[in-house]
Design an enzyme around this catalytic site. Structure first.
Site, PDB file in Angstrom:
ATOM      1  N   CYS A   1       1.128  -1.683   0.168  1.00 14.76           N
ATOM      2  CA  CYS A   1       0.078   0.055  -0.471  1.00 14.76           C
ATOM      3  C   CYS A   1       0.738   1.245  -0.354  1.00 14.76           C
ATOM      4  O   CYS A   1       1.822   1.347   0.221  1.00 14.76           O
ATOM      5  CB  CYS A   1      -0.887   0.307   1.140  1.00 14.76           C
ATOM      6  SG  CYS A   1      -1.656  -0.953   1.367  1.00 14.76           S
TER       7      CYS A   1
ATOM      8  N   GLY B   1       1.203   0.114  -4.933  1.00 14.46           N
ATOM      9  CA  GLY B   1       0.258  -0.808  -5.031  1.00 14.46           C
ATOM     10  C   GLY B   1      -0.644  -0.107  -6.183  1.00 14.46           C
ATOM     11  O   GLY B   1      -1.056   0.509  -6.695  1.00 14.46           O
TER      12      GLY B   1
ATOM     13  N   ASN C   1      -0.916   1.442   5.887  1.00 10.29           N
ATOM     14  CA  ASN C   1       0.418   0.653   4.851  1.00 10.29           C
ATOM     15  C   ASN C   1       0.615  -0.041   6.237  1.00 10.29           C
ATOM     16  O   ASN C   1       0.655   0.409   7.067  1.00 10.29           O
ATOM     17  CB  ASN C   1       0.516   2.133   4.184  1.00 10.29           C
ATOM     18  CG  ASN C   1       2.230   1.084   3.842  1.00 10.29           C
ATOM     19  OD1 ASN C   1       3.270   1.820   3.536  1.00 10.29           O
ATOM     20  ND2 ASN C   1       1.793   0.081   3.373  1.00 10.29           N
ATOM     21  N   GLY C   2       0.645  -1.407   5.562  1.00  9.83           N
ATOM     22  CA  GLY C   2       0.857  -2.042   6.443  1.00  9.83           C
ATOM     23  C   GLY C   2       0.254  -3.444   7.174  1.00  9.83           C
ATOM     24  O   GLY C   2      -1.224  -3.477   7.322  1.00  9.83           O
TER      25      GLY C   2
ATOM     26  N   TYR D   1      14.175  -2.005  -2.336  1.00 14.35           N
ATOM     27  CA  TYR D   1      13.606  -2.415  -3.631  1.00 14.35           C
ATOM     28  C   TYR D   1      12.479  -0.992  -3.559  1.00 14.35           C
ATOM     29  O   TYR D   1      12.000  -0.849  -4.228  1.00 14.35           O
ATOM     30  CB  TYR D   1      12.888  -3.861  -3.380  1.00 14.35           C
ATOM     31  CG  TYR D   1      12.172  -4.225  -4.600  1.00 14.35           C
ATOM     32  CD1 TYR D   1      12.234  -3.719  -5.797  1.00 14.35           C
ATOM     33  CD2 TYR D   1      10.895  -4.350  -4.352  1.00 14.35           C
ATOM     34  CE1 TYR D   1      11.456  -4.373  -6.997  1.00 14.35           C
ATOM     35  CE2 TYR D   1       9.671  -5.140  -5.214  1.00 14.35           C
ATOM     36  CZ  TYR D   1      10.286  -4.658  -6.565  1.00 14.35           C
ATOM     37  OH  TYR D   1       9.124  -5.563  -7.121  1.00 14.35           O
TER      38      TYR D   1
END
Ligand code: SF4
Length: 490
Positions: free
Chosen positions: A19, A45, A120-121, A261
């Protein structure tokens, strides 16, 4: 090519950030800003996007499957979202599955007012909390663990929404970077270890939050600072900012894979340029694992900065020996097996005139299942490379992530199944080497990893998870069933 190999499954051979979030408050064009910000976070995402806006009297949410541009590029779509406060979310759907009901922001009408949340997470005890809530009578609309927050907030006995949110977050373990909208304003907060990133910026009188600083560049905002681990920042409708530390100081453990990344190279993460960090990882890789070759070739696109660092450090020419098509859809939507397995060829093509007759070293950011690496090595040999060596700008990925990154289950990770030499044989390279964990720490600006006090979350390399993993431990113990029957909205 052996397409019968059980790992010959393109889908799942990369890690996916699940996300990205963006929020703007006290902004005249909050929804438009949010749409642009989400567009800059699209790499985090691509499965779905949503925006919730508030105009002082009403919350309006628009959500859709697909890219930000498919859902929020028209004047009409933005005009549906009036108001000076908005928050949005881009999603890679794995936890909770795909489908519109899991697309965020999630919204609920609580007794104390409207409440919208973009997260997010992942929580490593979401299943356990969900089961407890269901047993108490909670009715879940989505399968996303983010909805757990809403139910915990709804059932908290504290008087204000902020205190209820603190009360709820004390019960969760794992990673969260949250943007919450209430009638009183916006709340941004990060878990006590700061595993997932969240940044704060300003544009005029508006305050903005985003998963990555690149979103501020795109909307013309000034990066101010990161939301600190365990910090909760409240912004009212006049832009007044108040910071709280309700969770104490647990020590910072941001995800080191953001440097490797996930983040865009033009972002700043944990105070360091992501591009500079990736180049430094490549330099470190060259110091630790030199290679007597004619060319350094990146696996595009994510291997490029590390390959530049490797080439500059080693003095070997950097060349684009693989050209990537930017117009290839995700392989999993292809209907037939043969079409699916041709995915790498369509995505990456050898630059034959460059690599023919050359000894090359390929540089990639990571090896997940290894199938893509194997195909790329084979592609280089088919194009006439006389030696194909492989260097990886991260340590072996041997453990799954439970903090919001989609990794295959552990048994599917190549490094969980075998040591480096069998991995080399599997991908059919002439040599294979990874940067060391200490080298990675050094390259991203940290001290060598101290097992007693690591500065990052590096669990997918080390297995040293910085939080409890309650759901996993229960599952391993064969405790109560944590999976739930699902309902699909057609
Ligand atoms: Fe990042 Fe790996 Fe930790 Fe997940 S386990 S948060 S990917 S370092």
């Amino acid at each position: 090519m052996d397409t019968t190999h059980p790992w010959m499954d393109e889908d799942g051979d990369t890690l996916h950030e699940e996300c990205g979030v963006f929020g703007a408050v006290n902004a005249s064009d909050a929804a438009a800003l949010t749409a642009f910000g989400l567009h800059a976070l699209q790499h985090r995402g691509q499965e779905a996007a949503g925006i919730t806006a508030f105009d002082g009297t009403q919350f309006v949410t628009r959500r859709g499957l697909g890219h930000v541009a498919e859902n929020f590029s028209s004047q009409e779509s933005i005009a549906e979202l009036p108001g000076a406060m908005a928050a949005g979310h881009v999603r890679y759907s794995t936890t909770g599955g795909s489908g519109l009901r899991n697309v965020q922001p999630l919204y609920a009408d609580l007794a104390s007012g409207g409440f919208a949340v973009a997260h997010n997470g992942n929580f490593s005890n979401a299943g356990t909390l969900r089961q407890e809530l269901v047993q108490k009578g909670a009715i879940f609309q989505s399968t996303s663990d983010t909805e757990v927050i809403i139910h915990l907030v709804a059932t908290s006995r504290y008087p204000t929404l902020r205190d209820r949110l603190v009360d709820a977050l004390r019960l969760v373990e794992g990673a969260y970077a949250l943007i919450v909208m209430t009638p009183a304003g916006m709340i941004a907060c990060r878990d006590p270890l700061g595993i997932r990133p969240l940044q704060m910026g300003r544009i005029g009188n508006a305050v903005v939050f985003a998963s990555e600083t690149v979103a501020f560049d795109v909307v013309g905002a000034e990066f101010e600072r990161q939301v600190e681990p365990g910090e909760m920042i409240e912004v009212d409708h006049d832009g007044k900012v108040t910071s709280y530390r309700p969770f104490g100081n647990a020590g910072s453990r941001p995800c080191i894979f953001e440097h490797v990344y996930f983040s865009r190279p033009d972002s700043v993460f944990d105070g360091r340029s992501v591009y500079a960090a990736r180049k430094a990882i490549g330099e470190q890789l060259a110091i630790e694992n030199p290679c007597d070759v004619d060319l350094v070739v990146p696996v595009p696109d994510s291997g490029v900065p590390a390959a530049i660092g490797y080439a500059q450090q080693s003095g070997v020419p950097f060349e684009l020996g693989i050209i990537r098509s930017h117009y290839v859809g995700r392989t999993f939507i292809q209907p037939s097996d043969s079409a699916r397995h041709s995915g790498v060829k369509r995505k990456h093509n050898a630059n034959r005139s460059l690599v023919e007759g050359k000894r090359i070293v390929l540089i990639d950011d990571s090896i997940v299942r290894g199938t893509t690496s194997m195909k790329i090595v084979e592609m280089m040999r088919d194009a006439g490379a006389t030696e194909v060596h492989f260097r990886v700008a991260s340590p072996p990925t041997a453990h799954s992530c439970f903090y919001g990154v989609d990794t295959p289950e552990r048994s599917k990770l190549l490094a969980a199944r075998m040591e480096v030499e069998p991995m080399r044989e599997f991908i059919r390279a002439d040599s294979l080497a990874f940067v060391s964990i200490d080298g990675l720490y050094r390259a991203v600006g940290g001290a060598p990893r101290d097992a007693g006090c690591p500065q990052f979350c590096d669990a997918c390399f080390t297995g040293d998870y910085p939080t409890s993993l309650t759901d996993l431990e229960r599952r391993d113990r064969g405790a109560d069933q944590l999976t739930f029957p699902t309902h699909k909205v057609a």
